[in-house]
Design an enzyme around this catalytic site. Structure first.
Site, mmCIF file in Angstrom:
data_model
loop_
_atom_site.group_PDB
_atom_site.id
_atom_site.type_symbol
_atom_site.label_atom_id
_atom_site.label_comp_id
_atom_site.label_asym_id
_atom_site.label_seq_id
_atom_site.Cartn_x
_atom_site.Cartn_y
_atom_site.Cartn_z
ATOM 1 N N SER A 1 15.184 -13.321 34.049
ATOM 2 C CA SER A 1 15.005 -12.094 33.281
ATOM 3 C C SER A 1 15.522 -10.883 34.054
ATOM 4 O O SER A 1 16.700 -10.822 34.389
ATOM 5 C CB SER A 1 13.533 -11.962 32.892
ATOM 6 N N ASP B 1 13.772 -16.028 27.185
ATOM 7 C CA ASP B 1 13.470 -15.611 28.558
ATOM 8 C C ASP B 1 12.963 -16.774 29.422
ATOM 9 O O ASP B 1 12.035 -17.493 29.049
ATOM 10 C CB ASP B 1 12.400 -14.515 28.487
#
Length: 275
Positions: free
Chosen positions: A54, A166
Site C-alpha cells: 500500500s 490492498d
C-alpha cells in the site's frame, strides 16, 4: 568503529548478506517512510531489496526506481492526494485508483520491475479468496496501484483474471515476502506500532480504516518475528488521512530511524566482525 566506516566495510565485503527493507501500509502514515529513507541516505545504508504494501509500496517503488527521499518529500508536499482518486460509479467501490497509477507513471522513469535499480516487490490481496498476491513482474505503476486499492473506498483492480485489492488485508508488514525473496538481514518499518488506543475515530472513513488496522495488527505481530530490526515511527496520534501533515510524518520517521542506529550498527558489526 565510526558508523560510516562500518557501512563502507560492510558494502565492500566480497560476499555480504542481502539486505531487505519491508515497508508497511498505513495511508498518510506511510509518509513517515520518507523520513526513514532520509536517514538511510545520510548514513549510506545499502538496501538490496524493497518489499512494500500500500503506502509502503508507493514510497518503496519511488526509492527503488531512483527517486531520492528529498524529492519524495517535495512531491508529498505539493501533491493533492485526494485528486488522485477518480469516480467509479459505485462499482464495488466509491472511487477508482487509476489516478494513483497515472501519478506514479509521471514520476517513475522505469516501467517494468526488471528495470528497477533496486529489486522491488509489491503485495496485494485476492478480494475473492483472501489470498496473498505477490507482484514482481510487469508494469510497476500498475502493481503499486493495486497494492493501494483499499476495498470499499476503491474499486478492485482486475489483474490476470483476479479481482485484487490492498495487500494490507493479509500482510501489511511484508516480512514473509521479503524473506521469500532472499532477504538475509531484514529491516522493517511499522507505522502501526502505537496506533491502537489513541482515541475513538471521529469520521466514517477513519472508522473504516481503524477497523482494518485492528485486523492488520494481528498479522503484523506475526510478521514482526521475521524482522531483524524494526523501526517504529510514532505516528498513531496523526490521522491516516492527514495528507497535509507531511513534515510531521517525515520528522517522526527520521526520529524513529535514528533511535535504531545503534542497533543497526550492532547488527552490521556482527557481520563485518565475523569476516
Amino acid at each position: 568503529m565510526e558508523f560510516r566506516a562500518l557501512i563502507d566495510r560492510f558494502k565492500n565485503m566480497p560476499s555480504r548478506p542481502k539486505i531487505g527493507l519491508c515497508l508497511a501500509g498505513g495511508a498518510a502514515r506511510g509518509l513517515s517512510h520518507i523520513g526513514v529513507l532520509q536517514v538511510f541516505e545520510e548514513i549510506g545504508m545499502p538496501i538490496d531489496l524493497i518489499v512494500g504494501t500500500s503506502a509502503g509500496a508507493i514510497v518503496g517503488s519511488l526509492w527503488a526506481s531512483g527517486v531520492n527521499s528529498e524529492k519524495m518529500h517535495r512531491l508529498a508536499r505539493k501533491t493533492e492526494w485526494w485528486f488522485l482518486a477518480k469516480p467509479a460509479l459505485f462499482d464495488m467501490g466509491l472511487l477508482s485508483s487509476q489516478g494513483i497509477e497515472d501519478w506514479l507513471k509521471r514520476i517513475i522513469q522505469v516501467k517494468e520491475f526488471k528495470e528497477m535499480p533496486i529489486e522491488f516487490v509489491a503485495t496485494a490481496t485476492d478480494f475473492l479468496t483472501g489470498e496473498l498476491v505477490v507482484l514482481h513482474n510487469g508494469d510497476v505503476a500498475h502493481a503499486v496501484r493495486i497494492s493501494c486499492t483499499i476495498p470499499g473506498i476503491y474499486k478492485p483492480v482486475r489483474y490476470q483474471g483476479r479481482e485484487l485489492v490492498d495487500g494490507g488485508l493479509v500482510q501489511n508488514l511484508p516480512a514473509q515476502v521479503s524473506r521469500a525473496f532472499g532477504a538475509e538481514i531484514l529491516i522493517g518499518v511499522d507505522v502501526h506500532a502505537d496506533l491502537l488506543g489513541t482515541g475513538v475515530p471521529q469520521t466514517p472513513v477513519v472508522a473504516l480504516i481503524h477497523s482494518a488496522n485492528i485486523l492488520q495488527r494481528q498479522h503484523e505481530i506475526v510478521q514482526l518475528d521475521m524482522v531483524d530490526l524494526i523501526i517504529e515511527p510514532k505516528v498513531g496520534h496523526l490521522s491516516p488521512i492527514s495528507f497535509n501533515a507531511v513534515d510531521q510524518f517525515v520528522e517522526h520517521g527520521q526520529a524513529a530511524a535514528r533511535e535504531r542506529l545503534d542497533e543497526l550498527a550492532s547488527l552490521l558489526g556482527k557481520v563485518v566482525g565475523g569476516n
